[in-house]
Design an enzyme around this catalytic site. Structure first.
Site, mmCIF file in Angstrom:
data_model
loop_
_atom_site.group_PDB
_atom_site.id
_atom_site.type_symbol
_atom_site.label_atom_id
_atom_site.label_comp_id
_atom_site.label_asym_id
_atom_site.label_seq_id
_atom_site.Cartn_x
_atom_site.Cartn_y
_atom_site.Cartn_z
ATOM 1 N N TYR A 83 10.910 2.336 6.529
ATOM 2 C CA TYR A 83 10.140 1.618 5.517
ATOM 3 C C TYR A 83 9.054 2.525 4.968
ATOM 4 O O TYR A 83 8.736 3.563 5.545
ATOM 5 C CB TYR A 83 9.544 0.320 6.076
ATOM 6 C CG TYR A 83 8.331 0.505 6.962
ATOM 7 C CD1 TYR A 83 7.045 0.484 6.429
ATOM 8 C CD2 TYR A 83 8.467 0.713 8.330
ATOM 9 C CE1 TYR A 83 5.932 0.660 7.245
ATOM 10 C CE2 TYR A 83 7.370 0.875 9.145
ATOM 11 C CZ TYR A 83 6.098 0.857 8.598
ATOM 12 O OH TYR A 83 4.998 1.043 9.404
ATOM 13 N N CYS A 84 8.491 2.123 3.831
ATOM 14 C CA CYS A 84 7.376 2.848 3.212
ATOM 15 C C CYS A 84 6.448 1.808 2.584
ATOM 16 O O CYS A 84 6.265 0.741 3.154
ATOM 17 C CB CYS A 84 7.889 3.872 2.199
ATOM 18 S SG CYS A 84 8.786 3.152 0.806
ATOM 19 N N ALA A 85 5.908 2.097 1.434
ATOM 20 C CA ALA A 85 5.025 1.142 0.768
ATOM 21 C C ALA A 85 5.804 0.221 -0.172
ATOM 22 O O ALA A 85 5.552 -0.977 -0.227
ATOM 23 C CB ALA A 85 3.920 1.862 0.004
ATOM 24 N N LEU A 111 6.501 -2.096 3.574
ATOM 25 C CA LEU A 111 5.893 -2.701 4.779
ATOM 26 C C LEU A 111 5.831 -4.216 4.639
ATOM 27 O O LEU A 111 6.101 -4.952 5.585
ATOM 28 C CB LEU A 111 4.504 -2.104 5.014
ATOM 29 C CG LEU A 111 3.663 -2.685 6.150
ATOM 30 C CD1 LEU A 111 4.390 -2.574 7.485
ATOM 31 C CD2 LEU A 111 2.320 -1.988 6.216
#
Length: 115
Positions: A83-85, A111
């Site tokens: 995952y990332c932003a 996230l």
């Protein structure tokens, strides 16, 4: 038939959005939840500063730009959830991990998409 500049611009934007949708395909939240329950390694591919600002419980931070050099931190024998932003970097990370031989990789997106 001639196309005006506005029509061409709209077509170009639509093409970019469609490409982005295809390339950033997120794994459904229910599947991500199953992977996490099964003991998946969860990898946050954001920057260290973003990670320090708040991360998913139990996640390891391997920034996207360092991923290929730090594959040893990510086990191949269990599922991996990235995952990332927003889902953009995690989509790139998921593709890179699959190319590196990881069989079970899920792109959770951002996230805020995690269960």
């Amino acid at each position: 038939m001639s196309l005006d500049v506005t029509t061409l611009a709209i077509a170009a934007v639509a093409a970019v959005l469609l490409l982005r949708l295809v390339l950033m395909r997120r794994t459904p939240a229910a599947v991500v939840a199953e992977k996490l329950a099964a003991g998946a390694t969860i990898v946050d591919v954001r920057s260290p500063a973003e990670f320090r600002g708040g991360a998913y419980r139990g996640a390891i931070n391997v920034p996207l730009q360092e991923l290929s050099a730090k594959l040893g931190r990510i086990p191949k024998n269990r599922p991996v959830v990235v995952y990332c932003a927003s889902g953009s970097r995690s989509a790139m990370a998921a593709r890179a991990l699959k190319k590196a031989g990881y069989a079970d990789v899920s792109n959770a997106g951002g996230l805020h998409h995690l269960p």
